[in-house]
Design a protein around this motif. Structure first.
Motif, PDB file in Angstrom:
ATOM      1  N   CYS A  17     -10.834  98.172  61.269  1.00 33.22           N
ATOM      2  CA  CYS A  17     -11.514  96.979  61.726  1.00 33.22           C
ATOM      3  C   CYS A  17     -11.159  95.895  60.739  1.00 33.22           C
ATOM      4  O   CYS A  17     -10.813  96.186  59.601  1.00 33.22           O
ATOM      5  N   ASN A  18     -11.289  94.631  61.117  1.00 34.01           N
ATOM      6  CA  ASN A  18     -10.886  93.586  60.196  1.00 34.01           C
ATOM      7  C   ASN A  18     -11.842  93.455  59.022  1.00 34.01           C
ATOM      8  O   ASN A  18     -11.561  92.769  58.054  1.00 34.01           O
ATOM      9  N   TYR A 113      -7.827 100.671  75.101  1.00 37.64           N
ATOM     10  CA  TYR A 113      -6.970 100.462  73.941  1.00 37.64           C
ATOM     11  C   TYR A 113      -5.525 100.450  74.431  1.00 37.64           C
ATOM     12  O   TYR A 113      -5.107 101.337  75.178  1.00 37.64           O
ATOM     13  N   VAL A 263       0.554 102.521  67.467  1.00 38.31           N
ATOM     14  CA  VAL A 263      -0.515 101.605  67.103  1.00 38.31           C
ATOM     15  C   VAL A 263      -1.234 101.192  68.388  1.00 38.31           C
ATOM     16  O   VAL A 263      -0.642 100.589  69.274  1.00 38.31           O
ATOM     17  N   THR A 265      -4.543  99.106  70.004  1.00 41.51           N
ATOM     18  CA  THR A 265      -5.450  98.014  69.634  1.00 41.51           C
ATOM     19  C   THR A 265      -6.437  97.724  70.753  1.00 41.51           C
ATOM     20  O   THR A 265      -6.136  97.884  71.932  1.00 41.51           O
ATOM     21  N   ASN A 266      -7.630  97.296  70.323  1.00 44.61           N
ATOM     22  CA  ASN A 266      -8.674  96.878  71.253  1.00 44.61           C
ATOM     23  C   ASN A 266      -9.477  95.785  70.550  1.00 44.61           C
ATOM     24  O   ASN A 266     -10.409  96.074  69.804  1.00 44.61           O
ATOM     25  N   LYS A 268     -10.583  93.722  67.834  1.00 42.58           N
ATOM     26  CA  LYS A 268     -10.458  93.783  66.387  1.00 42.58           C
ATOM     27  C   LYS A 268     -10.167  95.181  65.883  1.00 42.58           C
ATOM     28  O   LYS A 268      -9.887  95.376  64.705  1.00 42.58           O
ATOM     29  N   GLU A 269     -10.263  96.184  66.742  1.00 42.72           N
ATOM     30  CA  GLU A 269     -10.043  97.564  66.313  1.00 42.72           C
ATOM     31  C   GLU A 269      -8.574  97.953  66.435  1.00 42.72           C
ATOM     32  O   GLU A 269      -7.883  97.521  67.362  1.00 42.72           O
ATOM     33  N   GLN A 270      -8.127  98.783  65.522  1.00 42.54           N
ATOM     34  CA  GLN A 270      -6.741  99.249  65.539  1.00 42.54           C
ATOM     35  C   GLN A 270      -6.709 100.743  65.267  1.00 42.54           C
ATOM     36  O   GLN A 270      -7.401 101.249  64.386  1.00 42.54           O
ATOM     37  N   THR A 272      -4.070 103.988  64.575  1.00 47.61           N
ATOM     38  CA  THR A 272      -2.696 104.345  64.235  1.00 47.61           C
ATOM     39  C   THR A 272      -2.538 105.861  64.263  1.00 47.61           C
ATOM     40  O   THR A 272      -3.477 106.603  63.958  1.00 47.61           O
TER      41      THR A 272
END
Length: 295
Positions: A17-18, A113, A263, A265-266, A268-270, A272
């Protein structure tokens, strides 16, 4: 059917998360089967969890003959032509959601995602069988008649237009039920007929002893007490015919699908994942292929 989706076998960790927090989400697809649909120029691989409320899928662009040969195909996930997504639905989802040209309006995806980065690897393992009675391991990688078809799936190994199956120990003379251990050798030159392009040793190629030019020397018989002319050294008339019969062989293809450096993404979520095993499918495509080799 523009979307092709693939799924993974093991539970995975969603990280990032950021604000630096770690988000952990569990996926349970390890007990479900990898499925697929095909479109005109793409393949959709997907899995649905046991509760039928989540899916992971891969859209994969590939040639129409991708399942006919053993090969490894790698494509870069780019978010448009090749991509992965993981979805959570507000109801139970079935394979028709993916395989219909117009997907159902329900259930709806309530979370998603997208995988726009990474490399998808599709390994195809194609096996061929010419049904000539010889185990493929015994024929190796030889191409006796150099027609571009290896002996293990060439139904006429020596290119004489007489099927290999007819030139083996068809009568089981040695009683071992293995047609390869005592193959016919009409001219006694230690080259079995199925690998000998002049079976009777009369100096005329077997395929040239086809007087009616129908690509079948077995029905050209001048002396019924001996048999076909290509097995009768006393008959040596030659009819030049440099054309192979149409060849056929059965095939079946298995696949293994993996993703590297994924990778997802959704917002702000990432998420890996260094290596993601989507799964395998046995017999994803099977049938009979026809080809006529050229000299």
């Amino acid at each position: 059917m523009k979307r092709l989706l693939g799924f993974f076998l093991l539970s995975i960790l969603f990280i990032g998360c950021n604000d630096g927090d770690v988000i952990v989400t569990s996926f349970s697809f390890e007990d479900t089967n990898l499925q697929f649909c095909t479109g005109s120029d793409s393949y959709l691989f997907f899995k649905i969890n046991n509760a039928d409320t989540e899916s992971i899928s891969l859209l994969f662009q590939g040639d129409s003959d991708i399942f006919f040969t053993s090969d490894t195909t790698r494509v870069t996930l780019d978010g448009t032509s090749n991509y992965i997504n993981f979805r959570i639905y507000n109801g139970q989802v079935s394979s028709s959601y993916f395989c219909n040209e117009v997907p159902p309006t329900t259930p709806q995806a309530i979370d998603e995602y997208l995988g726009n980065s990474g490399v998808a690897e599709l390994v195809t393992i194609a096996s061929y069988d010419d049904l000539d009675g010889i185990d493929s391991d015994d024929e190796g990688l030889l191409d006796t008649d150099e027609d571009g078809i290896l002996n293990y799936f060439d139904f006429d190994d020596d290119g004489d237009n007489v099927p290999t199956l007819l030139e083996l120990d068809t009568e089981n003379a040695d009683g071992d039920n293995n047609p390869l251990t005592n193959p016919k050798d009409t001219d006694g030159d230690s080259i079995p007929d199925y690998l000998d392009d002049d079976d009777d040793g009369d100096g005329v190629l077997t395929r040239y002893e086809d007087s009616d030019l129908n690509l079948d020397p077995t029905n050209d018989i001048d002396d019924v007490t001996v048999g076909p002319n290509f097995l009768n050294p006393k008959v040596s008339n030659s009819y030049i015919l440099d054309i192979y019969r149409e060849h056929s062989f059965d095939f079946s293809t298995n696949i293994v699908l993996k993703i590297y450096n994924l990778v997802l993404t959704n917002g702000k979520e990432q998420i890996t994942y260094e290596t993601l095993i989507l799964g395998s499918i046995e017999g994803i495509q099977a049938g009979t292929l026809l080809t006529t080799p050229n000299f």
